[in-house]
Design an enzyme around this catalytic site. Sequence first.
Site, PDB file in Angstrom:
ATOM      1  NE  ARG A 166      -3.604  -2.340   2.076  1.00  0.00           N
ATOM      2  CZ  ARG A 166      -3.129  -3.283   2.860  1.00  0.00           C
ATOM      3  NH1 ARG A 166      -2.220  -3.006   3.765  1.00  0.00           N
ATOM      4  NH2 ARG A 166      -3.559  -4.517   2.752  1.00  0.00           N
ATOM      5  N   GLY A 197      -1.213 -11.960   8.809  1.00  0.00           N
ATOM      6  CA  GLY A 197      -1.043 -13.391   9.068  1.00  0.00           C
ATOM      7  C   GLY A 197      -2.164 -13.986   9.899  1.00  0.00           C
ATOM      8  N   GLY A 198      -3.270 -13.273  10.006  1.00  0.00           N
ATOM      9  CA  GLY A 198      -4.381 -13.762  10.810  1.00  0.00           C
ATOM     10  C   GLY A 198      -4.982 -15.046  10.273  1.00  0.00           C
ATOM     11  CD  GLU A 199      -7.026 -14.311   7.244  1.00  0.00           C
ATOM     12  OE1 GLU A 199      -6.153 -13.474   6.952  1.00  0.00           O
ATOM     13  OE2 GLU A 199      -7.968 -14.045   8.004  1.00  0.00           O
ATOM     14  CG  ASN A 208      -9.132 -12.473  11.453  1.00  0.00           C
ATOM     15  OD1 ASN A 208      -8.526 -11.804  10.631  1.00  0.00           O
ATOM     16  ND2 ASN A 208      -8.927 -13.776  11.585  1.00  0.00           N
ATOM     17  CG  ASP A 265     -11.922 -12.598   8.081  1.00  0.00           C
ATOM     18  OD1 ASP A 265     -11.037 -12.162   8.826  1.00  0.00           O
ATOM     19  OD2 ASP A 265     -11.801 -12.680   6.840  1.00  0.00           O
ATOM     20  NE  ARG A 271     -12.904  -7.828   6.996  1.00  0.00           N
ATOM     21  CZ  ARG A 271     -11.766  -8.390   6.609  1.00  0.00           C
ATOM     22  NH1 ARG A 271     -10.678  -7.665   6.480  1.00  0.00           N
ATOM     23  NH2 ARG A 271     -11.695  -9.686   6.352  1.00  0.00           N
ATOM     24  CG  ASN A 294     -11.005  -5.160   3.608  1.00  0.00           C
ATOM     25  OD1 ASN A 294      -9.798  -4.975   3.697  1.00  0.00           O
ATOM     26  ND2 ASN A 294     -11.553  -6.347   3.662  1.00  0.00           N
TER      27      ASN A 294
END
Lengths: 568, 120
Positions: free
Chosen positions: A142, A202-204, A270, A313, A340, A400
């Site tokens: 970004r 890296g929340g996933e 999340n 999420d 969100r 988002n």
Amino acid sequence: MEATVETAVDMGSELALPEIPTHWTNARPIGHSRGPVADADLRAGPSAGQWLLYGGNYENYRLSPLETLNPATAPTLQVAWAFPTGTSGQFEVSPVVYDGIMYASSSYNRLFALDARTGELYWRYDHALPGDLRLCCGPMNRGVGIHGDTVLMATLDAHLLALNRLSGEILWDAEIADYQAGFSATSAPFILKNMAIIGIAGGEYGVRGFFDAYDVATGKRLWRHYTVPAAGEPGVETWAGTSYENSGAPAWTSGAYDAESDTLFWTTGNPSPDWNGDDRAGDNLYSNSLLALDPQTGERKWHFQFTPHDVWDYDGNTQVFLVDIEHEGQPVKAIVQANRNGFFYILDRNTGAFLRATPYVEQLNWASIDATGRPVVNPSAVPLEEPEFRVCPGNMGGMNGAWSGALDPELGLAFIPAIESCQHLQKGISVYADGQPFLGGTPLITDAEEDTAYGHISAIDVATGEVRWRYRDHDPLGAGTLAAVGGIVISGTQDGHAIALNSATGELLWKFRVGGGVRSQPIAFELDGTAYVAIGAGNWTSMAAYQGGTTNIPEGGNLFVFKLPAGS
Amino acid sequence: MRLAAIALFALAIISALGACSKPPASERFLQDPQALKRGKGLFIGTCGAYCHSTRKDNRDAPYLFDCEWRHGGSDTEIFNTISTGVSNTRMVGFAGKLPDGEDDIWKIVAFLRASREPCG
């Protein structure tokens, strides 16, 4: 420019291809001898000739002071120049402009220094990335931070790089974390005083979220703030068992700073796993939270959690705005956010006290908000193995953190781009392993598949949360907004248009086909009396499909710079 | 000595043939509703969302319920792909990472096969 090769090449082969440069430095004098970027420049916010911070100013208004950008002139915007990135994936940049030079980063961590008037390339750096990156959601970046004579970029393999702003030479390279464990970095470093503050994604993957402050001069880490407590620390009781060890709560967006109270604000994402909270009973602090911190030490002053025990999420890390408002007849130094989860929150930024939350999306059914700011969850909206309930908003929002809104304090309006794309949320089995996806379920992208997803930019009264106007688009919207004091809002659409709206009414003033879907954060600046607007085009088809946007436009980044014609 | 060596070699060949002809564990799990349920739960909880689509769409999230396989569509090939991953992609290897080890991977394979659209 001088080109160098930084990737390993097999020179033993007779048929070895020519080496591909990855780094072109510059030895010419460039710019206008402005000298190093000073703290005062950063605190001043956007001026006519420069745009230094991702959020424009420390309050995140993304507001250009240019009065020449107004409803009368917006229809006359014309292309000044364009520049290709040569990369696919979302082009989410918010360019930085200083000393007549534009710094723009692209997907896959390419960084370009360009003449802001003409687009001439001064230097270029392509970061050599490993092939086994852990990226849930695309190869975006970004933008950069700038301080002194240093430009800083965070990378998908979780490094923070410092480059000389004039030559493009690398000054230092700090590893933030091990990317193979699931870490990555996508946001623009937040520059405050001598620090570059950067959070990780890296929340996933079940990483333990954190954000760091680095000394811009040396690359030395000054502090780290973990977003989830360790054993024995306050808040760990909000995680069942040892679930805090693989907790998520990443910090993949940028912050805000209140000089008056010397407070840094940062937000978190999340908890992990995303869509199955069975093993992490409790509120899961400090996921989905706003954190107020001492910027010298990174110590927390207070927090406010938007979505406790999130199983949707709903990362709580969309951009926050610092704005002074009147609430129930009293002046309040507020911090506001289009979360969100679909609610627009208004808090007291000195105390974290909850003042108000109102829906800013048109479809919201997962919860209501009680008088303390805590969600009252609709039991039907909880993920199930065989889900039958269509949850709104979907897991991408609403707003988002991948894009930013703008705010015009004179109008008292925030301009918020959003998605309307509801989903069924299917629960699965959660299994944690280092570097593996830790999801616990999956969204079934109902509205996207049924072609009923859409988007809008909403003008939200920051004192009341009331929506004053909406600009609707047939696609979910995922580009940032730029406001200009002259009375316009600039943004873009996923079907490949840059647009200008009237700030007061939402009327469409100008539309230009830039080709690629727009996912970037536009900026404005003025050089030699000419006003310019920069906006990147280039989408990631996969995410467009996931949201329900246009998917048949080829990928490929292009930076467009528009200008007003002479005499405007 | 020579005879013994020949006998051992023959035994090895027979064993190898036996191993080759042994049906993959997914065959057994295809008949077991609980195993299929676990395979589905693991797939939804670990392989869905941004990684693999559960319906055909334009996403960079390969759909695994048709008959188009880039890395081999036999049960054993799918098992191997899940176990070792695919280099230079987001597909990482799951060998040794799931609670019930290889059985869990075979249950995912069985779920994929049971849910597959008719081929041809």
